[in-house]
Design an enzyme around this catalytic site. Structure first.
Site, PDB file in Angstrom:
ATOM      1  N   ASP A  38     -46.233 -25.097   3.268  1.00  0.00           N
ATOM      2  CA  ASP A  38     -47.497 -25.785   3.554  1.00  0.00           C
ATOM      3  C   ASP A  38     -48.523 -24.895   4.243  1.00  0.00           C
ATOM      4  O   ASP A  38     -49.712 -25.198   4.208  1.00  0.00           O
ATOM      5  CB  ASP A  38     -47.237 -27.052   4.367  1.00  0.00           C
ATOM      6  CG  ASP A  38     -46.659 -28.162   3.480  1.00  0.00           C
ATOM      7  OD1 ASP A  38     -46.763 -28.044   2.247  1.00  0.00           O
ATOM      8  OD2 ASP A  38     -46.120 -29.129   4.018  1.00  0.00           O
TER       9      ASP A  38
ATOM     10  N   GLY B   3     -54.846 -24.752   8.006  1.00  0.00           N
ATOM     11  CA  GLY B   3     -56.257 -24.775   8.394  1.00  0.00           C
ATOM     12  C   GLY B   3     -57.141 -25.317   7.285  1.00  0.00           C
ATOM     13  O   GLY B   3     -58.061 -26.096   7.531  1.00  0.00           O
TER      14      GLY B   3
ATOM     15  N   TYR C 142     -48.127 -35.727   3.391  1.00  0.00           N
ATOM     16  CA  TYR C 142     -47.712 -35.628   4.787  1.00  0.00           C
ATOM     17  C   TYR C 142     -48.856 -35.286   5.713  1.00  0.00           C
ATOM     18  O   TYR C 142     -49.777 -34.574   5.338  1.00  0.00           O
ATOM     19  CB  TYR C 142     -46.666 -34.520   4.946  1.00  0.00           C
ATOM     20  CG  TYR C 142     -45.249 -35.031   5.044  1.00  0.00           C
ATOM     21  CD1 TYR C 142     -44.805 -35.696   6.171  1.00  0.00           C
ATOM     22  CD2 TYR C 142     -44.352 -34.820   4.012  1.00  0.00           C
ATOM     23  CE1 TYR C 142     -43.500 -36.154   6.267  1.00  0.00           C
ATOM     24  CE2 TYR C 142     -43.043 -35.280   4.098  1.00  0.00           C
ATOM     25  CZ  TYR C 142     -42.633 -35.942   5.227  1.00  0.00           C
ATOM     26  OH  TYR C 142     -41.348 -36.389   5.314  1.00  0.00           O
TER      27      TYR C 142
ATOM     28  N   HIS D 116     -38.047 -29.967   7.154  1.00  0.00           N
ATOM     29  CA  HIS D 116     -39.353 -29.386   7.480  1.00  0.00           C
ATOM     30  C   HIS D 116     -39.063 -28.254   8.458  1.00  0.00           C
ATOM     31  O   HIS D 116     -38.608 -28.516   9.576  1.00  0.00           O
ATOM     32  CB  HIS D 116     -40.267 -30.394   8.178  1.00  0.00           C
ATOM     33  CG  HIS D 116     -40.506 -31.653   7.406  1.00  0.00           C
ATOM     34  ND1 HIS D 116     -41.668 -31.899   6.701  1.00  0.00           N
ATOM     35  CD2 HIS D 116     -39.731 -32.756   7.235  1.00  0.00           C
ATOM     36  CE1 HIS D 116     -41.590 -33.087   6.138  1.00  0.00           C
ATOM     37  NE2 HIS D 116     -40.439 -33.629   6.449  1.00  0.00           N
TER      38      HIS D 116
HETATM   39 NI    NI Z   1     -39.923 -35.526   5.997  1.00  0.00          NI
END
Ligand code: NI
Length: 639
Positions: free
Chosen positions: A302, A309, A386, A438
């Site tokens: 990500d 940013g 997310y 994550h």
């Molecule tokens: Ni998750």
């Protein structure tokens, strides 16, 4: 007619936030360069941060040399160009082409992917096979494709597009996955490569709304809670320099890392004592644990593939942040090179944090309590489904903490009635969420009382029973200096209270011990579960260990390297293969933290915040509790 380019106004510090004028000047210089071909996109225009040596040599009042980095993506080619622009002169000073490297996913190209799907007859047929008639209600999410040896990947930038159906435009975008379909879109050449259809699965029945109108009656039992600071906040802001209590910090912002803290310094009476030269989250990967063809390829980076940013929100008072807020606007660049303002990108405020210390002297009768307060500097990125909030906290006792808050919507899958998936948890009727992780990488360039630091692993050592340990109770700390990069690849161990101490042997406290800060895993935190030899295991090698330490190198910036999109690897595993010494030198600590997400029913239809992070705590950095001089909160307490 000729126009004379006017050099942009320059911030008063080499680390000042990039200005819109600087972006405009840098983009214009690059676009005017004959090597910049027609149709090129600019993946980013950002500040090229000065090296530590250059910063150390700079004093207030000196000229501020500003250099911008521009990443050029030439149309129709699988390459990126890294250009540097001397902003005052408006000239390109460096131009390096990286053939075969890929930028993060571009917004322009992602829009083409979405439009391209809609116009594709095979894609339309796949939707109609599922009874979807109004194709405008199909949400198409281009995803980074990963690296799996598919012929589609070869020599191209590609996206894998997945889809969801809404009943209305303001519906939960993720409640009804179009299971079975993955479209491979060629970003380089803007064409469809394949619409893979693995079979129809019935749509989950529920809309999964999280809008208030669908949850009436709303609760009425909470009364207003306001944060009031009648004399204003305790911090001051000059440009991007923040002073709060004994702390000072310079706030930065990067398209990939988002918020960056520079030069975190503690003013200890008459001394300015550096702690962190630079701190940020440089990468984050979400490996999925479902081995099937529809979800097994998902492992978005990500930061490097999307940009924390680039995806940052504009924050609004009273909801995202509460209290006496200072917002920093940041200047970003469109892919055409035009500056735009991301208003309220960074939020800063103070928070009461309960008690800092207290003692009630039962004999003498005194009762001394000091309240804890923290300075919060935060931003929130929305990466597709997310949300990630990143909250840096500075405390009155010298603690520095990072808390990542995970919220938003999980990326779910549709499940046929009666099926029970093995690698996903059911979260609603006909809907499951694949197991995933994550994993974030924080890059912490410690300068504890200056740059030459060493890193020790410290943990509890149990002493064997014997004459020296007759009660079989003895334990003590064992400190092991990590001498090389290979020795410093370490994992957390809660059973031994393992932590890592960043030590300056040249600076001593009043007990004669070297001053230090300690990196503490405050929450149980995993490493990557995928096999080291899997695609994501190689590409996100940083996530195989919680701790890495490297000697400072200005070009080692992000944990998975500069170009994780469709990479085969890179970053920390490559750099540390040199096995450099990390003793008494300018060290950079990289910490992997995060969560393994076995999704709960409570995470649907929108996830209550899940927390992860770490703490940096002074360890003999001060001679005693540094918060003894805090005044009691007179008059503020009720008996
Ligand atoms: Ni998750």
């Amino acid at each position: 007619m000729t126009t004379t380019a006017v050099p942009p106004t320059v911030p008063d510090h080499p680390l000042g936030l990039i200005t819109g004028e600087e972006i405009r000047t840098a983009a214009a210089a690059v676009k005017a360069d004959p090597r910049c071909t027609e149709g090129s996109l600019l993946a980013h225009v950002r500040l090229h941060e000065p090296t530590k040596a250059a910063l150390a040599a700079w004093s207030p009042g000196d000229p501020v040399a500003r250099v911008a980095e521009v990443q050029v993506v030439p149309a129709g080619r699988n390459a990126v160009i890294e250009a540097l622009v001397d902003v005052a002169a408006g000239t390109v000073t460096d131009w390096v082409e990286h053939e075969g490297e890929r930028p993060g996913l571009l917004f322009t190209e992602s829009m083409h992917a979405i439009i391209g799907c809609r116009e594709d007859a095979e894609w339309q047929a796949a939707m109609r096979r599922r009874g979807i008639e109004d194709l405008d209600l199909v949400q198409i999410d281009p995803w980074p494709a990963g690296t799996f040896g598919s012929p589609h990947e070869e020599g191209r930038r590609i996206a894998r597009c997945i889809m969801f159906v809404r009943e209305s435009p303001d519906d939960n975008g993720y409640a009804r996955p179009v299971e079975g379909v993955v479209a491979f879109w060629d970003m380089t050449n803007q064409c469809m490569l394949e619409v893979a259809d693995h079979g129809v699965v019935s749509m989950p029945p529920e809309r999964g709304s999280y809008l208030p109108a669908d949850h009436e009656p709303l609760r009425t039992d909470l009364r207003p809670l306001q944060i009031v600071q009648p004399e204003g906040p305790s911090f001051t802001v000059e440009g991007n320099l923040v002073r709060w209590g004994r702390w000072s910090v310079r706030v930065g912002f990067d398209p990939y890392e988002g918020l960056v803290l520079h030069q975190v310094t503690y003013h200890d009476h008459d001394r300015d004592r550096p702690v962190l030269h630079r701190a940020s989250v440089t990468e984050m990967v979400v490996p999925y644990g479902d081995p099937g063809p529809l979800h097994g390829w998902k492992n978005a980076f990500d930061a490097g593939e999307w940009g924390l940013g680039r995806m940052a929100n504009s924050l609004k008072l009273g909801c995202d942040c509460l209290g006496e807020i200072h917002y920093f606007d940041v200047q970003m660049a469109t892919e055409a090179g035009d500056p735009y303002t991301l208003e309220h990108a960074i939020c800063m405020h103070e928070e009461d944090y309960g008690i800092l210390w207290k003692h009630h002297d039962l004999q003498g009768g005194t009762n001394e309590t000091r309240r804890s307060r923290r300075l919060v500097i935060s931003f929130i990125a929305t990466v597709g489904n997310y949300e990630y909030g990143f909250y840096w906290y500075l405390y009155l006792d010298g603690n520095i903490q990072l808390e990542a808050k995970l919220t938003g919507i999980v990326s779910p899958m549709a499940v046929a009635p009666g099926d029970e998936p093995e690698y996903a948890n059911m979260i609603a009727p006909g809907l499951a969420a694949p197991h995933h992780q994550h994993l974030f990488s924080a890059r912490l360039d410690f300068d504890v009382d200056g740059a030459p630091n060493s890193v020790y692993e410290v943990e509890a050592e149990v002493v064997p029973p014997g004459p020296d340990n007759p009660w079989k109770n003895a334990f003590r700390p064992k400190a092991t200096r990590l001498d090389t990069e290979s020795a410093a690849k370490r994992d957390m161990n809660a059973a031994t209270s393992r932590s890592w101490r960043i030590v300056n042997e040249h600076s001593r406290n009043r007990l004669g011990k070297p001053v230090a800060y300690k990196l503490i895993p405050t929450m149980s935190t995993p490493t990557m579960l995928a096999d080291p030899d899997s695609s994501v295991g190689r590409r996100a090698g940083f996530a195989r260990h919680n701790l890495w330490v490297t000697p400072y190198a200005p070009d080692e910036r992000r944990a998975a390297g500069e170009y994780p999109n469709q990479s085969v690897g890179g970053g920390l595993p490559d750099w540390t293969a040199a096995d450099r010494s990390i003793v008494d030198t300018d060290v950079v600590v990289w910490y992997t933290f995060g969560v393994t997400h076995f999704v709960r029913p409570e995470d649907w239809p929108v996830m209550p915040v899940e927390y992860t992070g770490f703490l940096c705590s002074p360890y003999g950095f001060f001679d005693r509790n540094p918060a003894l001089d805090l005044p009691p909160s007179a008059g503020a307490c009720h008996a």
